[in-house]
Design an enzyme around this catalytic site. Structure first.
Site, PDB file in Angstrom:
ATOM      1  N   LYS A  80       0.899  -1.232  -0.291  1.00  0.00           N
ATOM      2  CA  LYS A  80      -0.012  -0.130  -0.057  1.00  0.00           C
ATOM      3  C   LYS A  80       0.802   1.291  -0.082  1.00  0.00           C
ATOM      4  O   LYS A  80       1.867   1.329   0.812  1.00  0.00           O
ATOM      5  CB  LYS A  80      -0.978  -0.057   1.324  1.00  0.00           C
ATOM      6  CG  LYS A  80      -2.248   0.762   1.070  1.00  0.00           C
ATOM      7  CD  LYS A  80      -2.881   0.504   2.526  1.00  0.00           C
ATOM      8  CE  LYS A  80      -4.296   1.073   2.262  1.00  0.00           C
ATOM      9  NZ  LYS A  80      -5.034   1.225   3.706  1.00  0.00           N
TER      10      LYS A  80
HETATM   11  C1  E4P Z   1      -8.106   1.754   3.859  1.00  0.00           C
HETATM   12  O1  E4P Z   1      -7.545   1.154   3.183  1.00  0.00           O
HETATM   13  C2  E4P Z   1      -8.010   3.015   4.698  1.00  0.00           C
HETATM   14  O2  E4P Z   1      -6.777   3.033   5.201  1.00  0.00           O
HETATM   15  C3  E4P Z   1      -8.890   3.216   5.760  1.00  0.00           C
HETATM   16  O3  E4P Z   1     -10.346   2.968   4.980  1.00  0.00           O
HETATM   17  C4  E4P Z   1      -9.273   4.562   6.143  1.00  0.00           C
HETATM   18  O4  E4P Z   1     -10.186   5.084   6.745  1.00  0.00           O
HETATM   19  P1  E4P Z   1     -10.468   6.246   7.907  1.00  0.00           P
HETATM   20  O5  E4P Z   1     -10.854   7.400   7.069  1.00  0.00           O
HETATM   21  O6  E4P Z   1     -11.829   5.796   8.582  1.00  0.00           O
HETATM   22  O7  E4P Z   1      -9.337   6.301   8.492  1.00  0.00           O
END
Ligand code: E4P
Length: 218
Positions: A85
């Site tokens: 990622k």
């Molecule tokens: C997923 O890949 C993201 O890191 C995550 O959904 C972020 O979510 P948040 O905005 O609730 O922190």
């Protein structure tokens, strides 16, 4: 539609796996920091891979492409399910391209515009994460972004999968499904909210009460 769980918590991941709908797991530095004190983060990621048996996103924290690529290779070595990622800044864009060209699966994250999504697909990202909840928080309708990205990817038959992220409630999942997004990554709480309906509970109670009146056994 694929369902990923958005957590690094082993108990939650096990619970989602038991529900039988777990297609993958997404983590990020914030989610891993919540597991502080529960062991080395690499061991946690390996355990997650064992349970998920599907893609598990692990995020790099470097600030330049060389560091991101180096970190990505180290994380990828943890297991075949790991997907790298990468935040979609300029250096991240370069790192997505470099790792993808080497056959390492990548996940472009912190996507907030259709043009970022277009470039991430051109770079060969396996997944992209547009953050609907954070856009909603900033008074921008997050689902408009999903519609635009899905249309762009359809126009050009991009194989990059759209993973609706920063999901806060069941309505986000419903809208993502109506648009035709490939994946949602959701907290366990949202899956539990999706299962529940007050009329189902009322109906179950009535059936149980009436069954007791019959006095029979199955
Ligand atoms: C997923 O890949 C993201 O890191 C995550 O959904 C972020 O979510 P948040 O905005 O609730 O922190």
């Amino acid at each position: 539609m694929k369902f990923f769980i958005d957590t690094a918590n082993i108990d939650e991941i096990k619970e989602a796996a038991e529900l039988g709908i777990l297609d993958g797991v997404t983590t990020n530095p914030t989610l891993l920091s919540r597991e502080k004190g529960k062991g080395d983060f690499k061991e946690i990621l390996k355990k997650i891979c064992d349970i998920a048996q599907g893609p598990v996103s692990a995020e790099v924290v470097g600030e330049d492409a060389d560091t991101m690529v180096r970190e990505g290779k180290k994380l990828a070595a943890l297991g075949e399910h790991i997907v790298i990622k990468i935040p979609f800044v300029k250096e991240g864009f370069k790192a997505v391209g470099r790792l993808s060209r080497e056959g390492i699966r990548t996940h472009a994250t912190l996507i907030f515009s259709p043009n970022q999504a277009l470039l991430a697909a051109k770079a060969g990202a396996t997944f992209i994460s547009p953050f609907v909840g954070r856009l909603d928080d900033a008074t921008h309708y997050g689902m408009d972004l999903i519609s635009q990205i899905v249309q762009i990817y359809d126009n050009y038959d991009f194989v990059t999968e759209v993973m609706v992220s920063s999901v806060r409630n069941p309505l986000h999942v419903l809208e993502a499904a109506l648009i035709g997004a490939d994946i949602v990554t959701v907290p366990l709480k949202v899956i539990e909210q999706m299962i529940k309906h007050p009329l189902t509970d009322v109906g179950v109670k009535k059936f149980m009460d009436d069954w007791k009146k019959l006095g029979a056994e199955i």
